[in-house]
Scaffold this motif. Structure first.
Motif, PDB file in Angstrom:
ATOM      1  N   GLU A   1       0.825  -1.209   0.000  1.00 21.84           N
ATOM      2  CA  GLU A   1       0.000   0.000   0.000  1.00 21.84           C
ATOM      3  C   GLU A   1       0.856   1.254   0.000  1.00 21.84           C
ATOM      4  N   GLU A   2       1.976   1.218   0.727  1.00 16.96           N
ATOM      5  CA  GLU A   2       2.852   2.390   0.788  1.00 16.96           C
ATOM      6  C   GLU A   2       3.625   2.604  -0.504  1.00 16.96           C
ATOM      7  N   LEU A   3       3.658   1.575  -1.349  1.00 19.15           N
ATOM      8  CA  LEU A   3       4.253   1.717  -2.682  1.00 19.15           C
ATOM      9  C   LEU A   3       3.201   2.084  -3.730  1.00 19.15           C
ATOM     10  N   GLY A   4       1.935   2.104  -3.317  1.00 16.11           N
ATOM     11  CA  GLY A   4       0.858   2.407  -4.260  1.00 16.11           C
ATOM     12  C   GLY A   4       0.432   1.195  -5.055  1.00 16.11           C
ATOM     13  N   LEU A   5       0.668   0.000  -4.525  1.00 17.06           N
ATOM     14  CA  LEU A   5       0.331  -1.239  -5.214  1.00 17.06           C
ATOM     15  C   LEU A   5      -0.674  -2.036  -4.403  1.00 17.06           C
ATOM     16  N   THR A   6      -1.178  -3.132  -5.001  1.00 20.01           N
ATOM     17  CA  THR A   6      -2.152  -3.985  -4.320  1.00 20.01           C
ATOM     18  C   THR A   6      -1.765  -5.446  -4.514  1.00 20.01           C
ATOM     19  N   LEU A   7      -2.531  -6.332  -3.881  1.00 22.07           N
ATOM     20  CA  LEU A   7      -2.288  -7.770  -4.032  1.00 22.07           C
ATOM     21  C   LEU A   7      -2.493  -8.233  -5.467  1.00 22.07           C
ATOM     22  N   HIS A   8      -3.262  -7.473  -6.265  1.00 18.52           N
ATOM     23  CA  HIS A   8      -3.428  -7.848  -7.669  1.00 18.52           C
ATOM     24  C   HIS A   8      -2.110  -7.728  -8.427  1.00 18.52           C
ATOM     25  N   ASP A   9      -1.244  -6.819  -7.964  1.00 14.21           N
ATOM     26  CA  ASP A   9       0.051  -6.644  -8.624  1.00 14.21           C
ATOM     27  C   ASP A   9       1.051  -7.713  -8.203  1.00 14.21           C
ATOM     28  N   PHE A  10       0.994  -8.109  -6.930  1.00 17.89           N
ATOM     29  CA  PHE A  10       1.883  -9.148  -6.415  1.00 17.89           C
ATOM     30  C   PHE A  10       1.051 -10.080  -5.537  1.00 17.89           C
ATOM     31  N   PRO A  11       0.416 -11.083  -6.135  1.00 14.64           N
ATOM     32  CA  PRO A  11      -0.524 -11.946  -5.395  1.00 14.64           C
ATOM     33  C   PRO A  11       0.095 -12.699  -4.230  1.00 14.64           C
ATOM     34  N   TYR A  12       1.411 -12.927  -4.252  1.00 13.94           N
ATOM     35  CA  TYR A  12       2.044 -13.689  -3.186  1.00 13.94           C
ATOM     36  C   TYR A  12       2.348 -12.838  -1.953  1.00 13.94           C
ATOM     37  N   ALA A  13       2.140 -11.539  -2.025  1.00  8.38           N
ATOM     38  CA  ALA A  13       2.454 -10.651  -0.901  1.00  8.38           C
ATOM     39  C   ALA A  13       1.400 -10.782   0.195  1.00  8.38           C
ATOM     40  N   ILE A  14       1.705 -10.225   1.368  1.00  9.00           N
ATOM     41  CA  ILE A  14       0.762 -10.195   2.490  1.00  9.00           C
ATOM     42  C   ILE A  14       0.163  -8.795   2.553  1.00  9.00           C
ATOM     43  N   GLU A  15      -1.161  -8.736   2.630  1.00 10.39           N
ATOM     44  CA  GLU A  15      -1.852  -7.448   2.521  1.00 10.39           C
ATOM     45  C   GLU A  15      -1.508  -6.505   3.664  1.00 10.39           C
ATOM     46  N   ASP A  16      -1.413  -7.014   4.883  1.00  6.00           N
ATOM     47  CA  ASP A  16      -1.196  -6.137   6.041  1.00  6.00           C
ATOM     48  C   ASP A  16       0.212  -6.266   6.610  1.00  6.00           C
ATOM     49  N   GLY A  17       1.157  -6.698   5.768  1.00  2.00           N
ATOM     50  CA  GLY A  17       2.532  -6.840   6.224  1.00  2.00           C
ATOM     51  C   GLY A  17       3.499  -6.167   5.275  1.00  2.00           C
ATOM     52  N   ILE A  18       4.791  -6.291   5.584  1.00  2.00           N
ATOM     53  CA  ILE A  18       5.823  -5.742   4.710  1.00  2.00           C
ATOM     54  C   ILE A  18       5.878  -6.559   3.424  1.00  2.00           C
ATOM     55  N   PHE A  19       6.118  -5.893   2.306  1.00  6.01           N
ATOM     56  CA  PHE A  19       6.231  -6.571   1.017  1.00  6.01           C
ATOM     57  C   PHE A  19       7.586  -7.273   0.939  1.00  6.01           C
ATOM     58  N   ILE A  20       7.551  -8.596   0.878  1.00 11.24           N
ATOM     59  CA  ILE A  20       8.780  -9.395   0.741  1.00 11.24           C
ATOM     60  C   ILE A  20       8.972  -9.697  -0.744  1.00 11.24           C
ATOM     61  N   LEU A  21      10.062  -9.213  -1.317  1.00 12.40           N
ATOM     62  CA  LEU A  21      10.295  -9.383  -2.752  1.00 12.40           C
ATOM     63  C   LEU A  21      10.428 -10.860  -3.092  1.00 12.40           C
ATOM     64  N   GLY A  22       9.718 -11.276  -4.156  1.00 14.71           N
ATOM     65  CA  GLY A  22       9.777 -12.657  -4.609  1.00 14.71           C
ATOM     66  C   GLY A  22      10.865 -12.855  -5.639  1.00 14.71           C
ATOM     67  N   ASP A  23      10.896 -14.060  -6.197  1.00 18.61           N
ATOM     68  CA  ASP A  23      11.919 -14.389  -7.185  1.00 18.61           C
ATOM     69  C   ASP A  23      11.719 -13.658  -8.506  1.00 18.61           C
ATOM     70  N   ASP A  24      10.548 -13.051  -8.709  1.00 20.91           N
ATOM     71  CA  ASP A  24      10.306 -12.304  -9.952  1.00 20.91           C
ATOM     72  C   ASP A  24      10.789 -10.853  -9.846  1.00 20.91           C
ATOM     73  N   CYS A  25      11.464 -10.515  -8.754  1.00 23.66           N
ATOM     74  CA  CYS A  25      11.976  -9.164  -8.561  1.00 23.66           C
ATOM     75  C   CYS A  25      13.507  -9.169  -8.519  1.00 23.66           C
ATOM     76  N   GLU A  26      14.098  -8.038  -8.820  1.00 27.87           N
ATOM     77  CA  GLU A  26      15.547  -7.880  -8.744  1.00 27.87           C
ATOM     78  C   GLU A  26      15.949  -7.692  -7.276  1.00 27.87           C
ATOM     79  N   LYS A  27      16.819  -8.584  -6.786  1.00 22.95           N
ATOM     80  CA  LYS A  27      17.210  -8.524  -5.373  1.00 22.95           C
ATOM     81  C   LYS A  27      18.627  -7.978  -5.256  1.00 22.95           C
ATOM     82  N   VAL A  28      18.764  -6.704  -5.570  1.00 21.62           N
ATOM     83  CA  VAL A  28      20.060  -6.028  -5.511  1.00 21.62           C
ATOM     84  C   VAL A  28      19.965  -4.913  -4.482  1.00 21.62           C
TER      85      VAL A  28
END
Length: 804
Positions: free
Chosen positions: A126-153
């Motif tokens: 939410e603080e990034l302006g995104l929703t679960l529709h953008d990253f379905p594996y994220a937790i709605e009321d928690g910190i966004f943990i980057l998945g394997d489809d993201c750049e982890k640098v």
């Protein structure tokens, strides 16, 4: 239409930045409204690697994290989130960063939480302006943990790491270019604008063996409203989230990702401009799809959960027993894709644009699909869209596509060319573009030039005549390159007589200090009761509005008087001490046997003054001054009788109302309003009104004023004091004097009326001053007396005798 520049790059390389792209596309006819960068409200938010996490010593629900943000030493950030663990990659907002909070941009600075330093904040979706529709594996009321489809640098800008940095260009697409409501359509326009190749490959798929005709059947019952319907079958469906690249492109285009199959239909619609629908075969009774008109009384619950009643002119998609979708608008509640769907039918169809628009409007719903259909699409696009959907199913690995498909095609396949005449185009544009260059422009846009005709590509349904070809040439040649030319011929524009007359009327009214008003032409039928119109009055026969805003605006006015009275009443209710208003507007008189009414122009005037400074002669003076300014002559004033042309006579006081006539034709009515009329409008003082028939007045007025030279000879004056019946109108006496005196009479002025003890009961004394003048010489007493004798004789015959 929101265009993802990243998506566009799949088809064309414009070799320029976004600003130049927007400028050039606008100049070539594809107007850009604005351009923006995704996530531009985020700043100083980067990828953070959680290298250590320990409980907060002064809190039972907070943690102290050491975050690697690519700056050598880890940054300490305190968080209350329960889903963060060592080794996670998270969005880290550093000191002096900006994020979203409840939809508003907020600034993050370092500080202390329960005595421990916190040099930033870990961010949720939410603080990034995104929703679960953008990253379905994220937790709605928690910190966004980057998945394997993201750049982890660590230290990388979070927008770049999660693909939230696309450039979005918003286009204003005109109704004649529905092909540009797609990425491929805008890619073709960009390729033509920048003169670079476009890479749009024809979609292909492998498929599996099987005969779709053994699985389902399709029948078009109304080819006029559905010229083509294609259906494809996918089995062993696996419902799940779409890959990140597809979700990114849908989000950038303003479409919310849902699941892979729904996303495929939306993706194809955005890419090719062809709306599609996916049916769950379980809910298609009898495995039949019938494109037919709705039956009377049929109802359907659409995907938004609203039950809607259908009418017979609406086109629906129906199974064996019931409607399952409103054609071109929205699917039914159980026609959509669900988590346990295993067999899907793809629909790619061409519905009539006018029918879709009418249906959507009646049902009170407008969708992306209906917006495209109503502008007009080409049936040829159905094939490519279905093939692309099949290709995406195989690419995403979410089902097995049956190789065969159903194609009910009733469309017209005849190509219609437009004559290509380069000389005519140059003459039309005022240019000197070589024929070869014109042909190159058209070829660049996908046209085929053959036998002096230009054949538009299938997706360009807007090309119908030579002017359309000229526009295509002009926009690629560059509107700025077309030379300026002087207007040919001489402009002879001038005001019509009616326009001049209206300006004269308006100027005359304003010159008398009366304020101009404008009111609605539609009124309430109750207004007729307010002005005391008889029940059988022809003015009660009105044009009724079929879809009015309300009862107060349900009919077109047949009299301008109520409109003016409403303004007077409103001003009186606002406690304005006086009001002087006029309106120059139309009345709407129904004509038997005609759809359209007559719309005669009328002048309505209304005045009141709570101080009592006005009376009947005030409104009469206004009318007289107006008629004089308009050039009217020979005006006669009389009481209205039962044959008057003014049906509003009942609105006036019966003893204080008059009509003005010219050559026997009534052109105005004026007077004091009836006490009941004033009571109906809530006006507590005397008020006066007038109505003037403008076309009749204009017809009877001199178009040009005639110059009269100053008199060369002196005038002779005579006074007349007469005795007549009290009922004999002064206007009749004046008319008699003028007729008897002839051209020698220069003016006649009423200067006294007397009723009293020296005058018999039922009689009155009335006195006039006459001015006589001859243009041939000075009148002597003998000549003047002779004229007066004729006048006296005529007056005697009219019932007026000299007073002794």
């Amino acid at each position: 239409m929101d265009l993802s520049m990243r998506w566009l790059a799949d088809y064309v390389d414009c070799k320029c930045d976004v600003k130049k792209f927007c400028d050039e596309m606008t100049l070539s006819g594809s107007k850009v409204e604005c351009a923006a960068k995704e996530g531009d409200y985020l700043s100083n938010v980067v990828v953070g690697h959680v290298v250590d996490i320990v409980p907060h010593p002064n809190s039972d629900h907070m943690f102290i994290c050491q975050i690697d943000v690519g700056e050598g030493e880890p940054v300490q950030i305190v968080t209350g989130a329960q889903n963060v663990k060592k080794g996670d990659y998270v969005p880290a907002a550093k000191h002096k960063s900006t994020v979203l909070h409840e939809g508003k941009q907020v600034k993050i600075t370092k500080g202390k939480l329960r005595g421990e330093a916190s040099n930033g904040m870990l961010c949720s979706l939410e603080e990034l302006g995104l929703t679960l529709h953008d990253f379905p594996y994220a937790i709605e009321d928690g910190i966004f943990i980057l998945g394997d489809d993201c750049e982890k640098v660590p230290g990388m800008d979070i927008r770049e790491a999660i693909g939230f940095n696309d450039d979005i260009v918003e286009f204003e697409i005109t109704s004649n270019r529905p092909d540009c409501l797609s990425v491929t359509g805008l890619a073709r326009e960009a390729a033509a604008t920048f003169n670079v190749p476009v890479n749009i490959k024809e979609p292909t798929f492998k498929g599996i063996d099987g005969d779709i005709n053994e699985i389902m059947k399709v029948e078009i019952h109304n080819p006029a409203l559905c010229s083509r319907y294609m259906g494809g079958y996918v089995k062993n469906v696996k419902i799940g989230p779409s890959p990140r690249w597809m979700r990114e492109r849908l989000r950038a285009s303003g479409v919310r990702p849902i699941n892979n199959f729904v996303d495929i239909t939306n993706y194809v619609m955005l890419e090719y401009g062809q709306p599609m629908h996916a049916f769950d075969l379980r809910y298609v009774d009898g495995a039949e799809i019938n494109i037919r008109n709705a039956k009377a009384g049929e109802k359907i619950t659409t995907l938004d959960g609203v039950e809607r009643e259908l009418s017979e002119e609406m086109l629906v998609i129906a199974d064996k027993n019931k409607p399952i979708a409103v054609a071109g608008v929205m699917g039914g509640e159980f026609s959509g894709i669900m988590e346990d769907t295993t067999a899907v039918v793809f629909e790619s169809a061409m519905f009539d644009g006018a029918s879709v628009r009418t249906t959507a409007k009646k049902l009170g719903m407008r969708t992306d699909a209906s917006a495209r259909y109503e502008k007009g699409l080409d049936p040829e696009n159905c094939y490519y869209s279905l093939m692309r959907a099949f290709e995406l199913v195989e690419e995403l690995g979410c089902g097995e596509v049956v190789r065969t498909y159903i194609d009910c095609d009733k469309s017209d396949k005849v190509r219609k060319g437009v004559e290509f005449d380069p000389d005519w185009i140059n003459g039309f544009l005022g240019t000197d573009i070589p024929a070869a260059q014109q042909e190159e422009y058209l070829t660049r846009l996908g046209f085929e030039i053959k036998d002096n005709k230009a054949y538009a590509p299938y997706y360009r349904i807007d090309i119908e005549c030579g002017s359309d070809l000229a526009e295509e040439v002009a926009r690629l040649y560059g509107y700025n390159n077309i030379p300026n030319t002087i207007v040919r011929g001489v402009a002879n524009a001038k005001l019509t007589r009616k326009q001049k007359f209206d300006r004269t009327v308006t100027a005359a009214m304003l010159g008398m200090g009366i304020n101009e008003i404008t009111t609605f032409s539609f009124i309430s039928p109750k207004y007729f009761d307010k002005i005391r119109l008889p029940e059988d009055s022809k003015l009660r026969n009105t044009v009724v509005i079929s879809n009015p805003l309300g009862e107060d605006t349900s009919v077109m006015r047949t009299s301008i008087i109520p409109s003016v009275m409403e303004v007077l009443a409103r001003n009186y209710s606002y406690r304005n001490a006086d009001c002087y208003a006029f309106e120059l507007g139309s009345e709407y008189i129904p004509v038997e046997g005609s759809v359209l009414p007559e719309e005669p122009e009328r002048l309505g005037v209304g005045i009141y003054d709570t101080a009592g400074k006005i009376d009947f002669y005030t409104i009469k003076g206004i009318v007289e001054e107006l008629l004089d300014k308009c050039g009217a002559s020979g005006v006669e004033y009389s009481r209205p009788d039962e044959n008057t042309v003014f049906g509003e006579v009942s609105a006036f006081h019966p003893g204080r109302v008059a009509v003005a006539s010219i050559e026997g034709r009534e052109i105005a009515i004026f007077g004091e309003l009836h006490p009941e009329t004033l009571e109906n409008y809530g006006i507590g003082c005397r008020a006066y009104a007038a109505k003037v028939n403008i076309p009749e007045l204009m017809e009877l007025c001199a178009e040009q004023k005639t110059y009269t030279p100053l008199p060369k000879f002196p005038a002779t004056t005579r006074d007349l004091s007469l005795i007549c019946d009290d009922e004999l109108p002064a206007a009749v006496i004046e008319k008699t004097i003028r007729k008897a005196a002839g051209a020698t009479l220069e003016s006649v002025t009423l200067f006294d009326i007397y009723k009293g003890e020296q005058i018999a009961q039922g009689k009155k004394s009335i006195s006039y001053a006459l001015s006589l003048r001859s243009h041939d010489g000075t009148l002597n007493d003998e000549q003047a007396d002779k004229i007066m004798q004729k006048v006296i004789k005529a007056l005697s015959e009219a019932g007026a005798e000299l007073r002794g």
